[in-house]
Design an enzyme around this catalytic site. Structure first.
Site, PDB file in Angstrom:
ATOM      1  N   ASP A   1      -2.099  -7.777   4.984  1.00  0.00           N
ATOM      2  CA  ASP A   1      -2.867  -7.785   3.745  1.00  0.00           C
ATOM      3  C   ASP A   1      -2.154  -8.698   2.737  1.00  0.00           C
ATOM      4  O   ASP A   1      -0.959  -8.976   2.855  1.00  0.00           O
ATOM      5  CB  ASP A   1      -3.048  -6.362   3.192  1.00  0.00           C
ATOM      6  CG  ASP A   1      -4.228  -6.274   2.206  1.00  0.00           C
ATOM      7  OD1 ASP A   1      -4.753  -7.339   1.800  1.00  0.00           O
ATOM      8  OD2 ASP A   1      -4.623  -5.155   1.833  1.00  0.00           O
TER       9      ASP A   1
HETATM   10  C1  BGC Z   1      -7.315  -6.512  -0.134  1.00  0.00           C
HETATM   11  C2  BGC Z   1      -7.964  -6.878   1.183  1.00  0.00           C
HETATM   12  C3  BGC Z   1      -8.661  -8.211   1.054  1.00  0.00           C
HETATM   13  C4  BGC Z   1      -7.666  -9.239   0.614  1.00  0.00           C
HETATM   14  C5  BGC Z   1      -8.248 -10.642   0.509  1.00  0.00           C
HETATM   15  C6  BGC Z   1      -6.451  -7.633  -0.654  1.00  0.00           C
HETATM   16  O1  BGC Z   1      -6.031  -7.348  -1.947  1.00  0.00           O
HETATM   17  O2  BGC Z   1      -6.553  -5.334   0.005  1.00  0.00           O
HETATM   18  O3  BGC Z   1      -8.857  -5.875   1.560  1.00  0.00           O
HETATM   19  O4  BGC Z   1      -9.270  -8.573   2.266  1.00  0.00           O
HETATM   20  O5  BGC Z   1      -7.141  -8.864  -0.649  1.00  0.00           O
HETATM   21  O6  BGC Z   1      -9.105 -10.760  -0.557  1.00  0.00           O
END
Ligand code: BGC
Length: 756
Positions: free
Chosen positions: A279
């Site tokens: 993540d």
């Molecule tokens: C989130 C993810 C997301 C990623 C990209 C993160 O802050 O937890 O779910 O896919 O950002 O935007």
């Protein structure tokens, strides 16, 4: 910053919805018969072998620098198409640019004309897995048309253990089998369109407070039986190209740096063939630990590991990883495995052979039709009583009605949506001005606290249903004026909203007032509803909510309709249900508690980063059952404009260990309608399980007076527990209770037993 957030007859309407989802006589326990997409994974071995061979051949041609280039993103804000992530391609090798976009509710990459779909929680409320498959395919087509072949949000399945979790609306509810079925189907639908699906967040990300640093302490059995199960189902049945590991720690280790989670469980025990992707930003803290644990890709990455961008931590999988491979602290074989996984996924799902091309056409009409179909099937009729002094229920409203007062929730202009990466900007403008613009939830300023609204006016749709009625609108800010108007109207419809977003949790489940949510609420919603119900006994409350809400005014209302975040055709879908052009068929995928004090965790601590899953297996409805607490509305609850009866329950063990459940379902009313027959199992007492668990269901459309024998086959895996001594799954021998009904606490639940 990285984000770009920012009447048909009932019969025909439902008839279309239910094709392939259980209207047939035989179905799997997940409420879905075998679809073409499912078959493609089951018979995929030749395609898998080919993808492996091609990936191996390409890998052999790559230099060390080229390999490193493929295992990290290029940094925040680098996607030329406005997506959340970007890995530049390698022309020499025919590897295309890899643009990634969040897409839980549509393509989240700026204003591309993409469709704004209902929340995944709404999708789960349909209890129709085929719908998730179809929705996955629809969004995938829009992703491809806008140049994306990697979907970052095709299915999250963190469970709603904590309904105040700000991302509850992004997922599929509190039950692992329901969530696993929906994530599997959404993945299959997505990947059938040559878009890589991402299953997230692996694992234990069940609250947002302190999410980069919190440590989810989860007992092994609960981890296996509840939280890992939806991922296990999805990996085994749909092989997602990506699994995104979570920000938080799990039992003391960062999820993205846990060898047990990433290598032992996900890859070795379950056979995951794709890429483990971290993540964004804070999930990976140590290059060597992450790489050796089994992490395959760092996002959003950077072109320079040693220079922070946007004041955020430096990244780890570029120069630092190269140095680690050169000094042997990460083996060359591990790096090759990371790259191989990426390449075989690109081959396997058609991205190498058919890279996406931006600038395609989005089928806006088709997308909107799909959005409406999902919203219609997702609405849950929570209450429908006869107003005092009358004999028939408040809903549906007769089209001949003479006067209607519509109040609050910006129902004159649109419907609310959630915030964060799972959101999608209103593609043709936000019709509601934020009351506190310019402020954000987190220091990095990533997420707006202003709710997106989609231009789909419930008021306009209500007016169209009752063209001869006097329909007046009050914005809710003056409760006594609204109540006074309601006093002389035939029916009052109050709209109430609850905004939630990534990177925040809700302090309570009370409908927010202007103090709790000053950006989106101008008044006290509970007080407004109480004022209106005091003056009009035929008051209907329509909720556009992220999660469960408490209802201090419930006794005074005649009807309550949960519409969730219903998407770009939400206004129409709400009016269709209110006036009976669609017979509601949604069921709750989460428990609605009477009060937050009834939840296992009294509050979400702002300071204690240890998140103790002390309730263990007793999560969601299992908690309410084991503690004998009456919920406001139980898991699986949802009313219809017709009524159903169950009879003739038989459960028997099949030769392969699976269980066959047969039950006769009858539509006792005068309208066609769909019912979700839910099957719960009580395990032998020695197993030490909560009172019951959902093991299967079937959603069936029945004509008035029609009855049908349903046959639901339930995999033996649904009866398993995790044996912590043997570290294996097992079905305990003994006598099992089997209960079938229209909710987890249906008053007339049928029950039988069988030995396994
Ligand atoms: C989130 C993810 C997301 C990623 C990209 C993160 O802050 O937890 O779910 O896919 O950002 O935007």
């Amino acid at each position: 910053m990285k984000k770009t957030i920012i009447a048909l007859s009932v019969i025909s309407a439902l008839g279309i919805h239910l094709q392939g989802c259980g209207a047939q006589a035989e179905s799997s326990g997940g409420g879905l018969g075998k679809t073409a997409a499912q078959t493609s994974v089951a018979t995929a071995s030749a395609e898998d072998t080919l993808a492996d061979q091609k990936a191996q051949a390409l890998l052999a041609k790559m230099t060390l620098d080229e390999k490193i280039q493929l295992v990290h993103g290029a940094g925040i804000g680098t996607s030329p198409l406005g997506g959340g992530g970007f890995i530049p391609g390698i022309a020499r090798l025919g590897i295309p640019d890899l643009n990634m976009a969040d897409s839980a509710t549509g393509v989240n990459a700026g204003l591309k004309g993409a469709t704004e779909f209902p929340s995944p929680l709404a999708v789960a409320a349909s209890w129709n897995g085929a719908l998730a498959n179809e929705l996955g395919a629809t969004i995938a087509k829009e992703l491809r048309a806008t140049g994306f072949a990697i979907s970052l949000g095709s299915g999250g399945a963190n469970l709603a253990r904590e309904p105040r979790y700000g991302r509850t609306w992004e997922y599929f509810g509190e039950d692992p089998v329901l969530a696993g079925t929906f994530m599997t189907q959404r993945t299959l639908g997505t990947q059938a369109q040559k878009v890589i699906a991402t299953a997230k967040h692996f694992i234990g990300n069940e609250q947002e407070t302190n999410r980069f640093a919190s440590n989810s302490v989860i007992p092994e059995r609960a981890l296996r039986e509840l939280y890992l199960l939806p991922f296990e189902m999805t990996v085994k049945d749909a092989q997602p190209g990506n699994v995104m590991c979570a920000y938080n720690l799990v039992n003391g280790l960062k999820a993205c740096e846990s060898k047990e989670l990433l290598t032992d469980i996900l890859k070795t025990q379950w056979g995951f063939k794709g890429t483990v992707q971290a993540d964004w930003i804070f999930a990976l803290t140590d290059t060597v630990r992450g790489a050796n644990a089994g992490l395959d890709e760092e996002e959003p990455g950077s072109q320079d590991d040693y220079q922070s961008n946007y004041g955020l931590p430096t990244s780890n999988f570029n120069q630092k990883l190269k140095a680690a491979v050169q000094n042997g602290s990460v083996s060359a074989a591990r790096l090759d495995d990371m790259v191989f996984r990426k390449l075989r996924t690109l081959y396997r799902y058609g991205i190498m052979d058919t890279p996406p091309v931006a600038g395609g056409t989005i089928d806006r009409a088709g997308g909107q039709a799909m959005a409406q179909k999902v919203a219609s099937e997702a609405m849950v009729l929570l209450k429908n009583a006869a107003p005092a002094g009358t004999s028939s229920p408040a809903l549906p409203i007769a089209k001949t009605i003479r006067s209607i007062v519509v109040i609050g929730g910006h129902a004159d202009v649109g419907v609310m949506h959630g915030g964060g990466s799972a959101s999608i900007a209103p593609q043709d403008g936000n019709p509601v001005a934020c009351l506190q613009p310019g402020t954000a939830f987190d220091p990095a300023g990533v997420f707006s606290k202003c709710a997106p609204y989609f231009k789909s006016s419930p008021l306009a749709a209500i007016r169209a249903k009752a063209p001869n009625a006097s329909v007046t609108y009050f914005d809710g800010s003056n409760a006594s004026a609204a109540a006074a108007a309601a006093a002389s109207a035939d029916v009052a419809i109050v709209f109430a909203t609850q905004f939630a977003s990534e990177n925040m949790d809700l302090a309570t489940l009370d409908l927010p007032n202007n103090a709790a949510d000053p950006a989106n609420q101008a008044y006290d919603q509970n007080a407004l509803i109480a004022a209106v119900t005091a003056k009009n006994k035929r008051t209907v409350v329509v909720l556009e909510s992220a999660t469960a809400v408490t209802m201090p005014w419930l006794a005074g209302t005649s009807a309550v309709l949960e519409a969730w975040y219903p998407g770009i055709r939400g206004g129409q879908a709400i009016a269709d249900v209110l006036f009976g052009d669609v017979n509601p068929s949604g069921k709750l995928p989460i428990t609605f508690p009477q009060k937050v004090q009834d939840l296992p965790q009294p509050l979400i601590s702002q300071t204690d980063t240890t998140v103790n899953y002390a309730e263990g297996l007793n999560m969601g409805y299992r908690w309410f059952d084991s503690k004998a607490i009456a919920p406001l509305f139980p898991f699986g609850h949802g009313l219809s404009y017709t009524s159903f009866s169950y009879s003739g329950l038989i459960a028997s063990k099949l030769a392969n260990g699976d269980v066959s459940v047969r039950v006769t379902l009858k539509n006792d009313g005068v309208r066609a309608g769909a019912e979700v027959a839910q099957v719960y199992a009580t395990l032998p007492s020695a197993a030490g399980e909560p009172p019951k668990r959902l093991v299967g269901w079937q959603k069936v459309l029945l004509q008035p007076g029609e009855s049908r024998q349903l046959s639901i086959t339930i995999s033996s895996a649904r009866f398993a527990i995790w044996n912590t001594a043997q570290r294996a799954s097992q079905v305990p021998a003994g006598s099992y209770g089997v209960q079938v009904g229209g909710s987890s606490r249906a008053p007339a639940m049928l029950s039988t037993s069988l030995s396994l």
